[in-house]
Write an enzyme that holds these catalytic residues in place. Structure first.
Site, PDB file in Angstrom:
ATOM      1  CB  SER A 154     -29.813  20.799  12.165  1.00  0.00           C
ATOM      2  OG  SER A 154     -28.855  21.221  11.236  1.00  0.00           O
ATOM      3  CG  ASP A 304     -25.717  24.167  11.739  1.00  0.00           C
ATOM      4  OD1 ASP A 304     -24.567  23.956  12.165  1.00  0.00           O
ATOM      5  OD2 ASP A 304     -26.454  23.257  11.305  1.00  0.00           O
ATOM      6  CG  ASP A 308     -24.525  19.704  11.239  1.00  0.00           C
ATOM      7  OD1 ASP A 308     -24.958  20.867  11.106  1.00  0.00           O
ATOM      8  OD2 ASP A 308     -25.277  18.709  11.262  1.00  0.00           O
TER       9      ASP A 308
END
Length: 565
Positions: A154, A304, A308
């Site tokens: 992430s 990012d 998401d």
């Protein structure tokens, strides 16, 4: 050397030597030999004292050798354990989808995982190039897969990578699957247990048809005619996977004036223009803000690395203003409900979802539109689980304060591709009224009251850090403050015990201190990073009290800093 350290060091040495005796590559063997030197004892311990576990975002950690690091072998263990679990649960005709982002070794780890799945008689649908995480969620449902994984960490710094697992509904795994998968992984005592006898017949590349279907579904979410829009958009993918789909979604929504931040356009595993590719942080937006000023554009979008989460800045009267996650979630819910009501399309059984650390302003908005609003535990997987459980209700929109939002239910994870398009539509709608996103926020505050939220984080790394975080949580359990924000604490919710929230069935290491006017402080350890987080939430009927509320929050942060930081 204290006894605890000595005991853990002995465990680490045994595990390291076991890895050395396994069938691993020579580079990995040399790295372990180096760790076994006496001068590297602390690093050896950090690399081997435990196995990586599944948190709110799956398995995530620093890239390197060892059972507590992300490497081809820990990825292999995870995939073999998951394969064993899938074969137990579904027994035959099993399929998985695999995606990956721009991080170091993401593609290699994805291909390695495909190899392990295929060796375990599981059909694999592998994205041939990097794609956003939410598109994986969509692909799982579209291809009717039993499961899916994405290789990503992430918004973590470049040193990290990870492995997120999704179930057949397209949502991240939740209980009991996460623990049962972990049990299967822990049964694998040796690297040689990983089956890597690849079967190419079991691996297919995902076609562009999935891309087209995904964007088509996103286009269906538009609630306003943007065809004559003059909205000038700056977009930066922060060197990540968002570049593959955000521009496509914006164009399908009717936007044509899109400028990509060139210095961050190309995927880059080193994220060379930022310290951390986190759109929640101002530093990560600097390059985009330069373009926002230079072009006098209306809005900046920053996603990012796995696409998401999205951060937003606007150019308001020659001044740059950042819109935070709570504000963006509120804007999305407000706009969606407003437009659905105008078109008489609010579902009779519709609902909004948020997490317990996300602004209560969303509850106020939902109530005004006579729509149920549910609060889940932190982590978007809990919102996805709620969507799955509420079979007789229709999810409309929702989000979490950490810059993740979703409209519609054809994906089951926070989706920055959808969110980017919807946020630009809100900005375009605002422009038609000679307003911007900040003006719409002020309209919302005037109607529902002013809400101020802030996140404060203390980073505590390593084994000592874990102990410190545990001690902080126990202190709040045993000695909670009697007052916060100069108000009496009249309610304490410990989510490790029973709570009265119908949307929460699981226990979690979270403590909430709540005052009479529903202001709160929530304390929780991060599930994916070595941090403990403090969420502050204050509200007032009058927006003119903003400075007062900010001072009250800062006072609490100073007290926490003196005691724990």
């Amino acid at each position: 050397m204290n006894k605890e350290f000595a005991d853990l060091l002995e465990v680490s040495k045994k595990k390291a030597n076991k890895w050395l005796d396994s069938d691993i590559d020579s580079k990995s063997k040399n790295e372990i030999i180096q760790l076994l030197h006496k001068k590297n004892q602390k690093l050896l311990l950090e690399c081997f004292y435990k196995n990586l576990e599944f948190g709110t975002g799956g398995m995530r950690g620093i890239i390197g050798i060892g059972s507590n690091r992300v490497n081809k072998y820990t990825i292999g263990f995870a995939t073999q354990g998951l394969s064993n679990y899938l074969n137990k649960v579904f027994q035959s005709n099993i399929s998985v989808a695999i995606a990956y982002d721009s991080r170091k070794f993401s593609k290699e780890f994805a291909q390695w995982s495909a190899k392990v799945f295929s060796a375990n008689k599981i059909k694999v649908y592998l994205f041939s190039e990097l794609r956003p995480t939410p598109e994986l969620s969509f692909a799982i449902r579209k291809l009717k897969c039993n499961c899916g994984i994405v290789i990503t960490a992430s918004h973590n710094p470049k040193e990290y990578n990870g492995y997120k697992v999704y179930w057949k509904d397209g949502g991240q795994i939740t209980k009991p699957h996460d623990k049962l998968i972990l049990n299967e992984i822990n049964k694998l005592s040796d690297i040689n247990n990983i089956n890597i006898s690849k079967n190419n017949k079991n691996i297919s590349l995902i076609s562009e048809e999935i891309d087209k279907e995904y964007i088509k579904k996103i286009k269906s979410l538009s609630l306003y005619n943007n065809s004559n829009s003059n909205l000038k958009i700056i977009y930066t993918p922060l060197h990540g996977a968002g570049i593959t789909q955000v521009p496509n979604a914006l164009k399908e929504f009717g936007f044509s004036k899109i400028i990509i931040t060139k210095s961050q356009e190309k995927p880059d595993p080193n994220f060379s223009t930022v310290n951390s590719p986190n759109p929640e942080e101002y530093e990560a937006l600097k390059e985009g803000i330069k373009d926002l000023k230079k072009n006098e554009a209306d809005i900046l979008l920053a996603t990012d690395p796995d696409g998401d989460r999205v951060g937003v800045a606007i150019y308001d009267k020659k001044e740059i203003k950042l819109i935070n996650g709570n504000q963006l979630a509120s804007l999305i819910v407000y706009y969606t409900l407003l437009k659905l009501k105008e078109n008489k399309k609010i579902p009779v059984n519709g609902f909004i979802a948020k997490t317990i650390v996300t602004t209560n302003l969303i509850e106020k908005i939902a109530a005004n539109y006579k729509v149920n609003c549910y609060s889940t535990l932190t982590g978007f997987k809990n919102i996805a689980q709620l969507i799955k459980k509420k079979k007789n209700e229709k999810f409309i929109a929702g989000g979490e304060e950490s810059y993740g939002y979703l409209v519609g239910d054809f994906t089951r994870d926070k989706d920055a591709i959808i969110s980017s398009a919807v946020i630009c539509e809100i900005a375009n709608w605002a422009n038609s009224k000679n307003k911007n996103l900040n003006d719409i926020l002020n309209d919302i505050y005037s109607k529902y009251g002013f809400y101020l939220e802030k996140l404060f984080t203390i980073k505590l790394e390593g084994i000592e850090g874990i102990n410190s975080i545990n001690n902080i949580m126990e202190n709040y359990r045993n000695n909670p403050p009697k007052n916060i924000y100069n108000l009496k604490v009249n309610k304490i919710i410990d989510y490790m015990k029973n709570n009265n929230n119908p949307a929460i069935n699981n226990k979690s290491n979270v403590i909430q201190l709540i005052t009479k006017n529903n202001s709160s402080i929530t304390i929780r350890p991060s599930g994916t990073e070595p941090k403990i987080k403090f969420y502050f939430s204050l509200n007032s009927k009058d927006i003119n009290n903003k400075k007062l509320l900010e001072n009250l929050v800062n006072k609490e942060i100073n007290l926490i800093t003196k005691q724990y930081a």
